[in-house]
Design an enzyme around this catalytic site. Structure first.
Site, PDB file in Angstrom:
ATOM      1  N   ASN A 182       7.140   3.498  15.978  1.00  0.00           N
ATOM      2  CA  ASN A 182       6.493   3.237  17.263  1.00  0.00           C
ATOM      3  C   ASN A 182       6.875   1.883  17.838  1.00  0.00           C
ATOM      4  OD1 ASN A 182       4.734   3.799  19.427  1.00  0.00           O
ATOM      5  ND2 ASN A 182       3.098   2.649  18.463  1.00  0.00           N
ATOM      6  N   TYR A 227      16.843   0.860  28.080  1.00  0.00           N
ATOM      7  CA  TYR A 227      15.670   1.517  27.498  1.00  0.00           C
ATOM      8  C   TYR A 227      15.873   3.028  27.421  1.00  0.00           C
ATOM      9  CZ  TYR A 227      10.779   2.921  26.920  1.00  0.00           C
ATOM     10  OH  TYR A 227       9.609   3.481  26.459  1.00  0.00           O
ATOM     11  N   LYS A 263      16.068   5.513  24.087  1.00  0.00           N
ATOM     12  CA  LYS A 263      15.117   6.594  23.843  1.00  0.00           C
ATOM     13  C   LYS A 263      15.805   7.961  23.822  1.00  0.00           C
ATOM     14  CE  LYS A 263      11.525   3.985  23.270  1.00  0.00           C
ATOM     15  NZ  LYS A 263      10.788   3.954  21.991  1.00  0.00           N
ATOM     16  N   VAL A 293       1.403   4.743  29.663  1.00  0.00           N
ATOM     17  CA  VAL A 293       0.222   4.681  28.801  1.00  0.00           C
ATOM     18  C   VAL A 293      -0.372   3.279  28.924  1.00  0.00           C
ATOM     19  CG1 VAL A 293      -0.631   4.857  26.419  1.00  0.00           C
ATOM     20  CG2 VAL A 293       1.207   6.362  27.197  1.00  0.00           C
ATOM     21  N   THR A 319      -1.039   0.363  27.799  1.00  0.00           N
ATOM     22  CA  THR A 319      -0.665  -0.549  26.720  1.00  0.00           C
ATOM     23  C   THR A 319      -0.143  -1.837  27.347  1.00  0.00           C
ATOM     24  OG1 THR A 319       1.634   0.196  26.644  1.00  0.00           O
ATOM     25  CG2 THR A 319       0.041   1.402  25.264  1.00  0.00           C
TER      26      THR A 319
END
Length: 168
Positions: free
Chosen positions: A8, A73, A77, A106, A108
């Site tokens: 994660n 990024y 991924k 999300v 975060t």
């Protein structure tokens, strides 16, 4: 003994591909792709001794669709998505399942400061909550998912479906 691994880690680097620095690309790849690769290698011996296990890689919706100014990024991924599938094939006969989760936005620290209107185009028009991702992880790590490997689970409120037409 280790029987569950959740990879994660994730960092972002913004910049269009024509101006992004190579050093930023390498840093993002090291954390987002090489890190999970090494994590898998570290736990496989324990999982084999135990007769199996579950590896859950946290990818991103950016690993399912391209995103402007997120070339490093998104590439990392998408790479994690490929690593997940290869590892599922390599490890399945050892009873080790490998799956990926692809979150959208999300709540975060990574999404801190995001414009709330960015989530209004999702089929479920809101930001996701960490507990929603955790529930998906818990499922994939559990025996309830004993016949699931190499799967991609988008937990993204419909983000990768595209934008909605105007209401009315």
């Amino acid at each position: 003994p280790v029987t569950v691994l959740v990879n994660n880690a994730g960092i972002l680097s913004y910049g269009a591909v024509d101006v992004a620095a190579e050093a930023d690309l390498r840093r993002v790849l090291d954390v987002n792709l090489v890190g999970p690769f090494l994590g898998i290698q570290a736990v496989v011996p324990s999982m084999r001794r135990e007769g199996g296990g579950s590896i859950v890689n946290i990818s991103s919706a950016a690993g399912l669709v391209g995103m402007a100014s997120l070339g490093a990024y998104s590439s990392s991924k998408w790479g994690l998505r490929g690593l997940t599938k290869s590892a599922a094939l390599d490890l399945g006969r050892d009873g080790i399942r490998v799956n990926s989760i692809h979150p959208g936005g999300v709540r975060t620290p990574m999404a801190a400061g995001a414009d709330p209107s960015a989530f209004a185009v999702y089929a479920i028009p809101r930001i996701g909550e960490p507990e929603e991702i955790a529930a998906a992880v818990a499922y994939l790590a559990s025996d309830d998912a004993s016949f699931v490997t190499g799967a991609e689970l988008a937990v993204d409120g419909g983000m990768v479906l595209g934008t909605l037409p105007p209401a009315g």
